[in-house]
Scaffold this motif. Sequence first.
Motif, PDB file in Angstrom:
ATOM      1  N   ASN A  61       0.871  -1.183   0.000  1.00  0.00           N
ATOM      2  CA  ASN A  61       0.000   0.000   0.000  1.00  0.00           C
ATOM      3  C   ASN A  61       0.909   1.236   0.000  1.00  0.00           C
ATOM      4  OD1 ASN A  61      -1.684   2.127   0.469  1.00  0.00           O
ATOM      5  ND2 ASN A  61      -2.433   1.417   2.463  1.00  0.00           N
ATOM      6  N   GLY A  64      -0.145   4.018   2.889  1.00  0.00           N
ATOM      7  CA  GLY A  64      -0.325   3.749   4.329  1.00  0.00           C
ATOM      8  C   GLY A  64       0.660   4.566   5.166  1.00  0.00           C
ATOM      9  N   GLY A  65       0.324   4.810   6.421  1.00  0.00           N
ATOM     10  CA  GLY A  65       1.232   5.469   7.379  1.00  0.00           C
ATOM     11  C   GLY A  65       1.833   6.745   6.856  1.00  0.00           C
ATOM     12  N   GLU A  94      -3.604   0.204  -6.126  1.00  0.00           N
ATOM     13  CA  GLU A  94      -3.975   1.506  -6.700  1.00  0.00           C
ATOM     14  C   GLU A  94      -5.221   2.071  -6.050  1.00  0.00           C
ATOM     15  OE1 GLU A  94      -4.229   0.457 -10.812  1.00  0.00           O
ATOM     16  OE2 GLU A  94      -2.051   0.212 -10.933  1.00  0.00           O
ATOM     17  N   ASN A  97      -9.136  -1.952  -1.272  1.00  0.00           N
ATOM     18  CA  ASN A  97      -9.718  -3.259  -1.650  1.00  0.00           C
ATOM     19  C   ASN A  97      -9.128  -3.888  -2.908  1.00  0.00           C
ATOM     20  OD1 ASN A  97     -11.410  -3.616   0.532  1.00  0.00           O
ATOM     21  ND2 ASN A  97     -12.953  -2.266  -0.352  1.00  0.00           N
ATOM     22  N   GLY A 119      -0.242  -0.911   6.966  1.00  0.00           N
ATOM     23  CA  GLY A 119      -0.654  -0.912   8.366  1.00  0.00           C
ATOM     24  C   GLY A 119      -1.693  -1.976   8.658  1.00  0.00           C
ATOM     25  N   GLU A 125      -7.268  -6.095   4.943  1.00  0.00           N
ATOM     26  CA  GLU A 125      -7.673  -6.354   3.549  1.00  0.00           C
ATOM     27  C   GLU A 125      -7.185  -7.713   3.067  1.00  0.00           C
ATOM     28  OE1 GLU A 125      -6.858  -4.407  -0.144  1.00  0.00           O
ATOM     29  OE2 GLU A 125      -7.487  -2.534   0.771  1.00  0.00           O
ATOM     30  N   SER A 163       0.138   3.331  10.455  1.00  0.00           N
ATOM     31  CA  SER A 163       0.107   4.354  11.495  1.00  0.00           C
ATOM     32  C   SER A 163       0.158   3.749  12.897  1.00  0.00           C
ATOM     33  CB  SER A 163      -1.171   5.172  11.380  1.00  0.00           C
ATOM     34  OG  SER A 163      -1.236   5.752  10.107  1.00  0.00           O
ATOM     35  N   THR A 164      -0.474   2.594  13.105  1.00  0.00           N
ATOM     36  CA  THR A 164      -0.486   1.988  14.446  1.00  0.00           C
ATOM     37  C   THR A 164       0.335   0.699  14.463  1.00  0.00           C
ATOM     38  OG1 THR A 164      -2.776   2.766  14.557  1.00  0.00           O
ATOM     39  CG2 THR A 164      -2.013   1.392  16.358  1.00  0.00           C
ATOM     40  N   ARG A 233      -2.855  11.945  13.149  1.00  0.00           N
ATOM     41  CA  ARG A 233      -4.300  12.171  13.200  1.00  0.00           C
ATOM     42  C   ARG A 233      -4.947  11.498  14.409  1.00  0.00           C
ATOM     43  NH1 ARG A 233      -3.390   7.993   9.647  1.00  0.00           N
ATOM     44  NH2 ARG A 233      -4.878   6.271   9.500  1.00  0.00           N
TER      45      ARG A 233
HETATM   46  N1  LIG Z   1      -3.594   2.382  -3.253  1.00  0.00           N
HETATM   47  C1  LIG Z   1      -4.444   2.678  -2.275  1.00  0.00           C
HETATM   48  N2  LIG Z   1      -5.095   3.869  -2.257  1.00  0.00           N
HETATM   49  C2  LIG Z   1      -5.928   4.177  -1.242  1.00  0.00           C
HETATM   50  N3  LIG Z   1      -6.195   3.365  -0.192  1.00  0.00           N
HETATM   51  C3  LIG Z   1      -5.565   2.182  -0.163  1.00  0.00           C
HETATM   52  C4  LIG Z   1      -4.663   1.777  -1.189  1.00  0.00           C
HETATM   53  N4  LIG Z   1      -4.186   0.554  -0.883  1.00  0.00           N
HETATM   54  C5  LIG Z   1      -4.777   0.197   0.278  1.00  0.00           C
HETATM   55  N5  LIG Z   1      -5.608   1.164   0.716  1.00  0.00           N
HETATM   56  C6  LIG Z   1      -6.423   1.203   1.957  1.00  0.00           C
HETATM   57  O1  LIG Z   1      -5.803   2.092   2.887  1.00  0.00           O
HETATM   58  C7  LIG Z   1      -6.222   1.748   4.202  1.00  0.00           C
HETATM   59  C8  LIG Z   1      -5.192   2.139   5.239  1.00  0.00           C
HETATM   60  O2  LIG Z   1      -3.990   1.558   4.954  1.00  0.00           O
HETATM   61  P1  LIG Z   1      -2.921   1.050   6.005  1.00  0.00           P
HETATM   62  O3  LIG Z   1      -3.528   0.169   6.990  1.00  0.00           O
HETATM   63  O4  LIG Z   1      -1.793   0.486   5.218  1.00  0.00           O
HETATM   64  O5  LIG Z   1      -2.393   2.396   6.693  1.00  0.00           O
HETATM   65  P2  LIG Z   1      -2.802   3.221   7.970  1.00  0.00           P
HETATM   66  O6  LIG Z   1      -4.273   3.352   8.059  1.00  0.00           O
HETATM   67  O7  LIG Z   1      -1.990   4.435   7.940  1.00  0.00           O
HETATM   68  O8  LIG Z   1      -2.284   2.355   9.159  1.00  0.00           O
HETATM   69  P3  LIG Z   1      -3.015   1.655  10.413  1.00  0.00           P
HETATM   70  O9  LIG Z   1      -4.082   0.783   9.810  1.00  0.00           O
HETATM   71  O10 LIG Z   1      -1.905   0.885  11.051  1.00  0.00           O
HETATM   72  O11 LIG Z   1      -3.582   2.725  11.263  1.00  0.00           O
HETATM   73  C9  LIG Z   1      -6.479   0.271   4.145  1.00  0.00           C
HETATM   74  O12 LIG Z   1      -7.727   0.007   4.728  1.00  0.00           O
HETATM   75  C10 LIG Z   1      -6.480  -0.105   2.669  1.00  0.00           C
HETATM   76  O13 LIG Z   1      -7.681  -0.762   2.312  1.00  0.00           O
END
Ligand SMILES: Nc1ncnc2c1ncn2[C@@H]1O[C@H](COP(=O)(O)OP(=O)(O)OP(=O)(O)O)[C@@H](O)[C@H]1O
Length: 466
Positions: A61, A64-65, A94, A97, A119, A125, A163-164, A233
């Motif tokens: 992804n 993410g983070g 991209e 999901n 993350g 997912e 992020s977590t 955030r």
């Molecule tokens: N290319 C993409 N564009 C937008 N969203 C995406 C993409 N790939 C994955 N995602 C979605 O982004 C969401 C958040 O991603 P991720 O868990 O990696 O990071 P985060 O939210 O920063 O971290 P954490 O879940 O640890 O708080 C996921 O639910 C995933 O479905």
Amino acid sequence: MAKPHAFTVYYVKKARNHRWRCSDVTFWCVDEQLCNQWIQALKELLELQKARPKQLLVYINPYGGKRQGKRIYEQKVAPLFSLASISTDVFITERANHAKDNLFEVNINKYDGVVCVGGDGMFSEVMHGLIGRMQKDSGIDQNNPKAPLVQCNIRIGIIPAGSTDCICYSTVGISDPVTSALHIIVGDSQPLDVSSVHHNNTFLKYTVSLLGYGFYGDILKDSEKKRWMGPMRYDYSGFKTFLSHHCYEGTISFQPAKHTLGSPRDKDSCRTGCHICRQSEQQLAEQRKKCGLKHEEDEEEWKVIKGKFLAINVVNMSCACPRSPKGLSPAAHLADGSADLILVRKCSRFDFLRYLVRHTNQDDQFDFSFVDVYRVKSFQFTSKLLEDNESDVTDIGKKHFGRFCRDHPACCCNIANSTWNCDGETLDSSAIEVRVHCQLMKLFARGIEENCKEASRNQSRVEQLL
Ligand SMILES: Nc1ncnc2c1ncn2[C@@H]1O[C@H](COP(=O)(O)OP(=O)(O)OP(=O)(O)O)[C@@H](O)[C@H]1O
Ligand SMILES: CCCCCCCCCCCCC/C=C/[C@@H](O)[C@H](CO)NC(=O)CCCCCCCCCCCCCCC
Ligand SMILES: [Ca+2]
């Protein structure tokens, strides 16, 4: 080279705080034949290590983070996979999901594991893709809350870049991409409990870390609008949600987990080779032998609790993360077939702050009159608002849902519903039904290894017992 015959062995070196590093040692030899014999013998030994993956499917992804997923994979992880002769098919997502949808299409049997770089949301997912695919291939209807689900034997590896990163931290002991890559390379395996969440015989989601209503649901809802802030955030929305101090009224029912030996107030935590998780694994195997995939009718008692709550948390694992190294429930087990239900009742802001602060120090966060904790195998929740609406419908025969309860007593209790935070994703429904599925999936991890302090404390306990 002065001495032309040599070979290098790369190995795992354990560093502080559960961190692993790759180190190497080069052996020199004047005799070419002897050198080749050594190389051959080592290669043969490596071939015998059947748990090591050879072919991996990797999802990254890039958003993410701190948006470092691609860089982390390319600079820190890919070179290690290549040293270990692991071939990879890399897929950069991209959209949300993308990875999940793709897992329903790929030839999954080609791979020894799936790696997700991101993350907790990204892990979720991939987990939904894999578990969903397994059930689809086996003809199991996920909408049936009582259906016995088919275990997923393809391991998932998590390269933390979110992020977590609570799932990685709680199963490895640190969020560190190199450490996680090395656990994948050596072929570690850690079974994991997964809970299914349903509403009215409709499948909503699976959860492995936190399913939270009230405080953590409200933080998530607010923080989704602030994604641009990155990991910060959560602190911003956490502070805002803390000040708003909303509590929510509803009814909770649960079945206590009687099959497991542990309790949420235990002093010992789940560690590598945990005997409580192993005992649950044996029970699971015996149950399978007895009934196969047939569903066993569960007649066990339900406990019912009504009240006003600041937070309702159901956790399948400790939920340790860098913000709270011992987590929401320090004694929760990764693979014992149970979850810990934590109820934080209406209390003052000051008391709630005292409760939160205890997540960051050594004091017991359950030692408050307004906090209750239970180890459960299934759980249900209905908000007061929904109960009121439903009784309106049956009493007056109205078919009009969604009306606000106007005769609600004037207190800080919020008239609206909160939302459920399910591993960092919001759920659409507030009334839910949850069931823990013991060891439904496996990770490339080995649980948190005991550190020297814990090991010597446990040793002295054994000595005392003797
Ligand atoms: N290319 C993409 N564009 C937008 N969203 C995406 C993409 N790939 C994955 N995602 C979605 O982004 C969401 C958040 O991603 P991720 O868990 O990696 O990071 P985060 O939210 O920063 O971290 P954490 O879940 O640890 O708080 C996921 O639910 C995933 O479905
Ligand atoms: C005074 C300090 C108190 C600090 C208390 C810290 C408790 C932290 C407990 C963290 C538990 C994380 C559980 C993991 C959930 C994941 O499945 C999910 C997806 O990644 N993450 C979140 O929902 C993200 C959840 C993020 C939660 C952040 C909470 C921050 C609370 C801040 C409260 C500030 C009060 C200050 C008053 C002066
Ligand atoms: Ca558990």
